[in-house]
Design a protein around this motif. Structure first.
Motif, PDB file in Angstrom:
ATOM      1  N   ARG A   1      -4.843   8.280   4.731  1.00  0.00           N
ATOM      2  CA  ARG A   1      -4.976   8.145   6.188  1.00  0.00           C
ATOM      3  C   ARG A   1      -5.482   6.773   6.599  1.00  0.00           C
ATOM      4  O   ARG A   1      -5.031   6.211   7.605  1.00  0.00           O
ATOM      5  CB  ARG A   1      -5.916   9.222   6.732  1.00  0.00           C
ATOM      6  CG  ARG A   1      -5.399  10.642   6.553  1.00  0.00           C
ATOM      7  CD  ARG A   1      -6.195  11.615   7.399  1.00  0.00           C
ATOM      8  NE  ARG A   1      -5.749  12.988   7.207  1.00  0.00           N
ATOM      9  CZ  ARG A   1      -6.014  13.986   8.034  1.00  0.00           C
ATOM     10  NH1 ARG A   1      -6.746  13.764   9.118  1.00  0.00           N
ATOM     11  NH2 ARG A   1      -5.576  15.211   7.793  1.00  0.00           N
ATOM     12  N   ASP A   2      -6.437   6.228   5.838  1.00  0.00           N
ATOM     13  CA  ASP A   2      -7.052   4.952   6.189  1.00  0.00           C
ATOM     14  C   ASP A   2      -6.512   3.788   5.382  1.00  0.00           C
ATOM     15  O   ASP A   2      -6.896   2.649   5.615  1.00  0.00           O
ATOM     16  CB  ASP A   2      -8.566   5.019   5.985  1.00  0.00           C
ATOM     17  CG  ASP A   2      -9.221   6.153   6.753  1.00  0.00           C
ATOM     18  OD1 ASP A   2      -8.651   6.570   7.788  1.00  0.00           O
ATOM     19  OD2 ASP A   2     -10.282   6.632   6.312  1.00  0.00           O
ATOM     20  N   SER A   3      -5.669   4.078   4.381  1.00  0.00           N
ATOM     21  CA  SER A   3      -5.161   3.071   3.445  1.00  0.00           C
ATOM     22  C   SER A   3      -6.310   2.327   2.763  1.00  0.00           C
ATOM     23  O   SER A   3      -6.241   1.119   2.522  1.00  0.00           O
ATOM     24  CB  SER A   3      -4.233   2.071   4.157  1.00  0.00           C
ATOM     25  OG  SER A   3      -3.360   1.465   3.232  1.00  0.00           O
TER      26      SER A   3
ATOM     27  N   ALA B   1      -8.329  -2.083   4.070  1.00  0.00           N
ATOM     28  CA  ALA B   1      -8.708  -1.273   5.223  1.00  0.00           C
ATOM     29  C   ALA B   1      -9.646  -0.150   4.816  1.00  0.00           C
ATOM     30  O   ALA B   1      -9.956   0.026   3.639  1.00  0.00           O
ATOM     31  CB  ALA B   1      -7.445  -0.703   5.877  1.00  0.00           C
ATOM     32  N   GLY B   2     -10.109   0.619   5.809  1.00  0.00           N
ATOM     33  CA  GLY B   2     -10.967   1.761   5.531  1.00  0.00           C
ATOM     34  C   GLY B   2     -12.441   1.412   5.538  1.00  0.00           C
ATOM     35  O   GLY B   2     -12.826   0.257   5.742  1.00  0.00           O
TER      36      GLY B   2
ATOM     37  N   SER C   1       0.789  -1.237   0.000  1.00  0.00           N
ATOM     38  CA  SER C   1       0.000   0.000   0.000  1.00  0.00           C
ATOM     39  C   SER C   1       0.819   1.284   0.000  1.00  0.00           C
ATOM     40  O   SER C   1       0.243   2.369  -0.077  1.00  0.00           O
ATOM     41  CB  SER C   1      -0.956   0.008   1.201  1.00  0.00           C
ATOM     42  OG  SER C   1      -2.049  -0.856   0.968  1.00  0.00           O
ATOM     43  N   THR C   2       2.138   1.192   0.080  1.00  0.00           N
ATOM     44  CA  THR C   2       2.908   2.427  -0.036  1.00  0.00           C
ATOM     45  C   THR C   2       2.831   3.008  -1.451  1.00  0.00           C
ATOM     46  O   THR C   2       3.201   4.165  -1.652  1.00  0.00           O
ATOM     47  CB  THR C   2       4.388   2.228   0.367  1.00  0.00           C
ATOM     48  OG1 THR C   2       5.022   1.324  -0.542  1.00  0.00           O
ATOM     49  CG2 THR C   2       4.492   1.722   1.788  1.00  0.00           C
TER      50      THR C   2
ATOM     51  N   GLY D   1      -3.565   6.147  10.040  1.00  0.00           N
ATOM     52  CA  GLY D   1      -4.026   5.336  11.162  1.00  0.00           C
ATOM     53  C   GLY D   1      -3.385   3.974  11.234  1.00  0.00           C
ATOM     54  O   GLY D   1      -3.804   3.142  12.050  1.00  0.00           O
ATOM     55  N   THR D   2      -2.367   3.689  10.413  1.00  0.00           N
ATOM     56  CA  THR D   2      -1.812   2.333  10.335  1.00  0.00           C
ATOM     57  C   THR D   2      -0.340   2.265  10.754  1.00  0.00           C
ATOM     58  O   THR D   2       0.268   1.204  10.623  1.00  0.00           O
ATOM     59  CB  THR D   2      -1.945   1.787   8.903  1.00  0.00           C
ATOM     60  OG1 THR D   2      -1.245   2.669   7.999  1.00  0.00           O
ATOM     61  CG2 THR D   2      -3.404   1.689   8.497  1.00  0.00           C
ATOM     62  N   GLY D   3       0.241   3.367  11.248  1.00  0.00           N
ATOM     63  CA  GLY D   3       1.674   3.363  11.494  1.00  0.00           C
ATOM     64  C   GLY D   3       2.101   3.244  12.940  1.00  0.00           C
ATOM     65  O   GLY D   3       3.296   3.266  13.245  1.00  0.00           O
ATOM     66  N   GLY D   4       1.159   3.080  13.851  1.00  0.00           N
ATOM     67  CA  GLY D   4       1.487   3.128  15.269  1.00  0.00           C
ATOM     68  C   GLY D   4       2.351   1.998  15.774  1.00  0.00           C
ATOM     69  O   GLY D   4       2.961   2.115  16.845  1.00  0.00           O
TER      70      GLY D   4
END
Length: 371
Positions: free
Chosen positions: A152-154, A129-130, A93-94, A293-296
């Protein structure tokens, strides 16, 4: 906030490559960068490179599989660390970052507007996602909303709607213009599914997107291949695959949606240097990347809490990436670009631990660079 170091020697190869494409003469900024790079001592390695290299090597040794990292830094201690094995890595997804750049470039050119609306079609849905999968066909979404959801949500449905708006051919031409060599063909997320499963049986091309969505309800591995055989109405033995991992290994070998780590780094370098988009579009893109929202559980988890990190993650079968820019507002005065990918790591948690360790190593590199 991490402060990692002004343009220079490491940027020269990218500028020379771009200059050789016949696109345009070098700008004054690029000429200055080249002159400074040529004047720099050949053996003047930035102080942070060797210890970071050692730290990344240790991370790679601890993690099952392979861990590739490329770090490039603007500033007083400009330099590059490349442990990307001189090959392409699957981006998952990048790829949503170059898609967003292409969309915003078209906005800057007046070819489309952020307020333009797109109608969600039944054929747009793709797993991922999303929340787009929770919406109904016929609903309308602005380009601005799709862009936010994609980054943001991928959200893969939003991403594919954007790719179809600008066109795959245009997207891939623009990527080549931005970075030169190093990227394989970038496709829609849905096409990834058709390409991966299509090698198993000719009937896959006749499945619609909703049927492919059903596959994700089956557990990854043999249950998913059995679900595919059921959708096709054929015995499992007719699928040309021993395992789901083999299916994706063959797909990864195709080079689609993959790039060398230096090529992706060139993209982010030019973005943060303000060479690809207007100031407002650059700020919009980086703002979304700061709020993903997926990098934490990846690089961010190893950085200080106040670190300014604009990023994007990607995950697929035994593949994971985390790309981003530390201190992006510093641009040529101290931004740091990082591109990291993991392969064949077993459990995703093991890859996440490697990314977190990289975050800690980058924080230490900041200390080393600032003396």
């Amino acid at each position: 906030m991490i402060r990692l170091p002004h343009p220079l020697p490491w940027l020269l190869p990218a500028l020379l490559l771009l200059g050789g494409c016949g696109q345009r003469p070098a700008s004054p900024v690029e000429q200055q960068a080249q002159e400074q790079a040529e004047a720099a001592p050949a053996d003047a390695a930035a102080a942070w490179i060797a210890p970071l290299d050692e730290a990344v090597a240790a991370i790679d040794t601890r993690m099952p599989g392979r861990f590739g990292v490329h770090v490039s830094r603007f500033g007083d201690q400009a330099g590059t660390l490349d442990r990307g094995e001189d090959r392409a890595w699957y981006l998952s997804s990048t790829i949503k970052v170059p898609v967003a750049i292409a969309v915003l470039e078209a906005v800057d050119a007046g070819d489309l507007s952020l307020d333009e609306e797109r109608v969600l079609a039944e054929s747009d849905f793709v797993d991922g996602a999303g929340d787009m999968l929770q919406h109904r066909p016929g609903e309308r979404f602005t380009i601005a909303t799709l862009l936010e959801k994609s980054l943001r949500d991928s959200d893969s449905t939003a991403t594919d709607m954007l790719i179809r708006r600008i066109g795959e051919d245009r997207l891939n031409r623009r990527i080549a213009a931005w970075v030169g060599d190093g990227f394989g063909p970038v496709t829609t997320i849905l096409q990834v599914r058709y390409d991966a499963y299509g090698a198993l049986h000719p009937g896959v091309k006749d499945l619609d997107n909703r049927q492919l969505l059903q596959l994700r309800q089956a557990e990854a591995g043999e249950p998913r291949l059995q679900a595919l055989a059921a959708l096709l109405g054929v015995p499992r033995s007719q699928l040309k695959a021993d395992s789901l991992q083999a299916v994706f290994d063959d797909y990864y070998a195709s080079g689609r949606n993959a790039a060398t780590l230096p090529a992706f780094a060139r993209l982010l370098e030019r973005l943060v240097a303000g060479e690809l988009l207007s100031e407002s579009s650059t700020a919009l893109l980086l703002g979304h990347m700061r709020e993903i929202g997926t990098g934490g559980r990846r690089i961010q988890a190893g950085l200080p809490a106040d670190a300014d990190f604009a990023q994007k993650t990607g995950t697929q079968q035994q593949r994971a990436c985390n790309v981003g820019i530390l201190d992006p507002d510093r641009g040529r005065d101290g931004a740091t670009v990082v591109v990291a990918c993991a392969e064949d790591f077993g459990e995703l948690a093991q890859a996440e631990q490697a990314f977190q360790a990289l975050g800690r190593a980058l924080a230490q590199a900041a200390t080393d660079a600032n003396g």
